[in-house]
Design an enzyme around this catalytic site. Structure first.
Site, PDB file in Angstrom:
ATOM      1  N   TYR A 171      -0.910  -0.578  10.205  1.00  0.00           N
ATOM      2  CA  TYR A 171      -1.048  -0.682   9.208  1.00  0.00           C
ATOM      3  C   TYR A 171      -0.120  -0.382   8.194  1.00  0.00           C
ATOM      4  O   TYR A 171       0.460  -1.303   7.116  1.00  0.00           O
ATOM      5  CB  TYR A 171      -2.999  -0.241   8.502  1.00  0.00           C
ATOM      6  CG  TYR A 171      -3.173  -0.165   7.159  1.00  0.00           C
ATOM      7  CD1 TYR A 171      -3.148  -1.716   6.578  1.00  0.00           C
ATOM      8  CD2 TYR A 171      -2.896   0.076   6.046  1.00  0.00           C
ATOM      9  CE1 TYR A 171      -3.455  -2.094   5.502  1.00  0.00           C
ATOM     10  CE2 TYR A 171      -2.979   0.012   4.751  1.00  0.00           C
ATOM     11  CZ  TYR A 171      -3.327  -1.086   4.372  1.00  0.00           C
ATOM     12  OH  TYR A 171      -3.996  -1.017   3.212  1.00  0.00           O
ATOM     13  N   SER A 184       0.202  -1.036   0.013  1.00  0.00           N
ATOM     14  CA  SER A 184       0.608  -0.026   0.043  1.00  0.00           C
ATOM     15  C   SER A 184       0.813   1.409   0.173  1.00  0.00           C
ATOM     16  O   SER A 184       1.680   1.458   0.552  1.00  0.00           O
ATOM     17  CB  SER A 184      -0.683  -0.184   1.442  1.00  0.00           C
ATOM     18  OG  SER A 184      -1.143   1.417   1.102  1.00  0.00           O
TER      19      SER A 184
HETATM   20  P1  NAP Z   1     -11.399  -6.606   1.063  1.00  0.00           P
HETATM   21  O1  NAP Z   1     -12.575  -5.909  -0.448  1.00  0.00           O
HETATM   22  O2  NAP Z   1     -11.388  -6.297   2.126  1.00  0.00           O
HETATM   23  O3  NAP Z   1     -11.070  -7.922   0.617  1.00  0.00           O
HETATM   24  C1  NAP Z   1      -9.538  -8.583   1.681  1.00  0.00           C
HETATM   25  C2  NAP Z   1      -9.466 -10.121   1.470  1.00  0.00           C
HETATM   26  O4  NAP Z   1      -9.075 -10.361   2.522  1.00  0.00           O
HETATM   27  C3  NAP Z   1     -11.313 -10.592   1.329  1.00  0.00           C
HETATM   28  O5  NAP Z   1     -11.488 -12.047   0.528  1.00  0.00           O
HETATM   29  C4  NAP Z   1     -11.448 -11.757   2.767  1.00  0.00           C
HETATM   30  O6  NAP Z   1     -12.164 -12.753   2.651  1.00  0.00           O
HETATM   31  C5  NAP Z   1      -9.787 -11.866   2.985  1.00  0.00           C
HETATM   32  N1  NAP Z   1      -9.162 -12.510   4.216  1.00  0.00           N
HETATM   33  C6  NAP Z   1      -9.457 -10.992   4.581  1.00  0.00           C
HETATM   34  N2  NAP Z   1      -8.985 -11.323   5.926  1.00  0.00           N
HETATM   35  C7  NAP Z   1      -8.756 -12.875   6.155  1.00  0.00           C
HETATM   36  C8  NAP Z   1      -8.667 -14.146   6.650  1.00  0.00           C
HETATM   37  N3  NAP Z   1      -7.871 -13.668   8.096  1.00  0.00           N
HETATM   38  N4  NAP Z   1      -7.794 -15.174   6.025  1.00  0.00           N
HETATM   39  C9  NAP Z   1      -7.780 -15.153   5.002  1.00  0.00           C
HETATM   40  N5  NAP Z   1      -8.295 -14.222   3.871  1.00  0.00           N
HETATM   41  C10 NAP Z   1      -8.538 -13.119   4.707  1.00  0.00           C
HETATM   42  O7  NAP Z   1      -9.765  -5.792   0.780  1.00  0.00           O
HETATM   43  P2  NAP Z   1      -8.871  -5.545  -0.563  1.00  0.00           P
HETATM   44  O8  NAP Z   1      -9.524  -3.563  -0.176  1.00  0.00           O
HETATM   45  O9  NAP Z   1      -9.227  -5.902  -1.733  1.00  0.00           O
HETATM   46  O10 NAP Z   1      -7.530  -5.317   0.183  1.00  0.00           O
HETATM   47  C11 NAP Z   1      -6.552  -6.384  -0.578  1.00  0.00           C
HETATM   48  C12 NAP Z   1      -5.256  -6.182  -0.260  1.00  0.00           C
HETATM   49  O11 NAP Z   1      -5.758  -4.799  -1.023  1.00  0.00           O
HETATM   50  C13 NAP Z   1      -4.853  -5.491   0.905  1.00  0.00           C
HETATM   51  O12 NAP Z   1      -3.835  -6.366   0.935  1.00  0.00           O
HETATM   52  C14 NAP Z   1      -5.384  -4.613   1.718  1.00  0.00           C
HETATM   53  O13 NAP Z   1      -4.326  -4.065   2.599  1.00  0.00           O
HETATM   54  C15 NAP Z   1      -4.762  -4.102   0.320  1.00  0.00           C
HETATM   55  N6  NAP Z   1      -4.854  -2.664  -0.303  1.00  0.00           N
HETATM   56  C16 NAP Z   1      -6.159  -1.945  -0.095  1.00  0.00           C
HETATM   57  C17 NAP Z   1      -6.795  -0.688  -0.252  1.00  0.00           C
HETATM   58  C18 NAP Z   1      -7.571  -0.079  -0.734  1.00  0.00           C
HETATM   59  O14 NAP Z   1      -7.739   0.642  -0.915  1.00  0.00           O
HETATM   60  N7  NAP Z   1      -8.800  -0.866  -0.607  1.00  0.00           N
HETATM   61  C19 NAP Z   1      -5.496  -0.122  -0.853  1.00  0.00           C
HETATM   62  C20 NAP Z   1      -3.768   0.245  -0.914  1.00  0.00           C
HETATM   63  C21 NAP Z   1      -3.974  -1.561  -0.693  1.00  0.00           C
HETATM   64  P3  NAP Z   1     -12.890 -13.413   3.647  1.00  0.00           P
HETATM   65  O15 NAP Z   1     -13.360 -12.503   4.397  1.00  0.00           O
HETATM   66  O16 NAP Z   1     -13.505 -14.062   2.724  1.00  0.00           O
HETATM   67  O17 NAP Z   1     -11.847 -14.310   4.579  1.00  0.00           O
END
Ligand code: NAP
Length: 279
Positions: free
Chosen positions: A170, A157
């Site tokens: 984070y 990130s």
């Molecule tokens: P999201 O929509 O909340 O999705 C997170 C995913 O991780 C879901 O599939 C969730 O599935 C899974 N997950 C969460 N806890 C877990 C656990 N304990 N074990 C296994 N799976 C787990 O988030 P996202 O935005 O797509 O994030 C994906 C990545 O991008 C992350 O690493 C995040 O830090 C990074 N990121 C996101 C943003 C943003 O603004 N969205 C910005 C920078 C970086 P389940 O709940 O089904 O387990």
């Protein structure tokens, strides 16, 4: 004679690798960025292994992608914070020779300030964003290095570059992801393994709601499809660090050059003049 046999085996292996697309294991594939990666790789003709906790969501995604693309999709329900459940994914990465690409995407954020957050919540966040990520990379890397090909994509990130954003734990986990990816790239590139760090900024996914933030109150939010398409342009170019929102790519080049310029100065037998007690 032995050399000839080894060469033939090696040629057969390479020939096989060129015709078969590697299977892609994606963590956090039930929604958000991980689900978008699943869609893109399925459309490119890769078989998938989807990992997350919510089986129903992964089944729905897998049914649609199997129907639309014809690829084979396996689902592994696992909480990556739980050592026993995580071990199943590690074993799959170690043992399944079809898996040639790992998308280390599962991650979470935390609501509140450092003083509001509980030690247990911090522990879970660190376990998911760093321990699970590095253990999965460690499970697959030896096999990829042995094969002389493959890729590990780690989702970091921009927060990892910006303590000013006020997300200390984070952000620290995401600094870990960046450092790990750059350092692994230095170790594994010569063995044919490509390592990419992707540094998204705010993206419209559920992560914000889980951290108590209404994403509609934020400005400059990117749609998830645009985010993943940009990350895949970086992947196809074999970029080591991909920052989809950074319009002036030269800023990253300058930042890296400034960092690397310090390195030769680290090996010193005496402290810098401005740290001498007499100064
Ligand atoms: P999201 O929509 O909340 O999705 C997170 C995913 O991780 C879901 O599939 C969730 O599935 C899974 N997950 C969460 N806890 C877990 C656990 N304990 N074990 C296994 N799976 C787990 O988030 P996202 O935005 O797509 O994030 C994906 C990545 O991008 C992350 O690493 C995040 O830090 C990074 N990121 C996101 C943003 C943003 O603004 N969205 C910005 C920078 C970086 P389940 O709940 O089904 O387990």
């Amino acid at each position: 004679m032995m050399t000839l046999i080894i060469n033939i085996v090696s040629m057969l292996r390479k020939g096989n690798a060129m015709t078969d697309k590697p299977t892609v294991l994606i963590t956090g594939a039930s929604t958000g960025i991980g689900a978008a990666y699943a869609e893109r790789f399925a459309r490119r003709g890769h078989d998938l292994v989807l990992v997350a906790r919510n089986t129903a969501r992964m089944e729905a995604l897998a049914d649609r992608l199997r129907r639309d693309t014809g690829v084979t999709i396996d689902i592994v329900a696992a909480d990556l914070v739980d050592p026993a459940e995580r071990a199943v994914v590690e074993a799959r990465l170690r043992d399944d020779a079809r898996i040639g690409i790992l998308i280390n995407n599962a991650g979470a954020s935390l609501a509140g300030t450092f003083l509001d957050q509980t030690a247990d919540d911090i522990d879970r966040l660190v376990a998911l964003n760093t321990t699970a990520l590095v253990r999965l990379a460690h499970a697959v890397a030896p096999r990829l290095a042995q094969a002389g090909e493959g890729a590990i994509v780690n989702i970091g990130s921009v927060v990892g570059l910006a303590p000013e954003f006020g997300m200390p734990v984070y952000g620290a986990t995401k600094s870990f992801v960046l450092h790990l990816s750059q350092a692994l790239s230095l170790q594994l590139a010569s063995q044919g393994v490509y390592v990419q760090a992707v540094l998204p900024a705010a993206t419209r996914t559920e992560i914000w709601g889980h951290a108590g933030v209404d994403v509609d109150t934020l400005s400059g939010v990117m749609e998830v499809d645009d985010r993943v398409d940009a990350a895949l342009v970086g992947f196809d170019r074999r970029e080591i660090v991909t920052i989809p929102p950074l319009h002036d790519g030269g800023q990253w080049t300058d930042f890296e050059a400034a960092r690397q310029a310090m390195i030769p100065g680290f090996a010193q037998s005496r402290p810098a003049d401005h740290y001498l007690a007499s100064a």
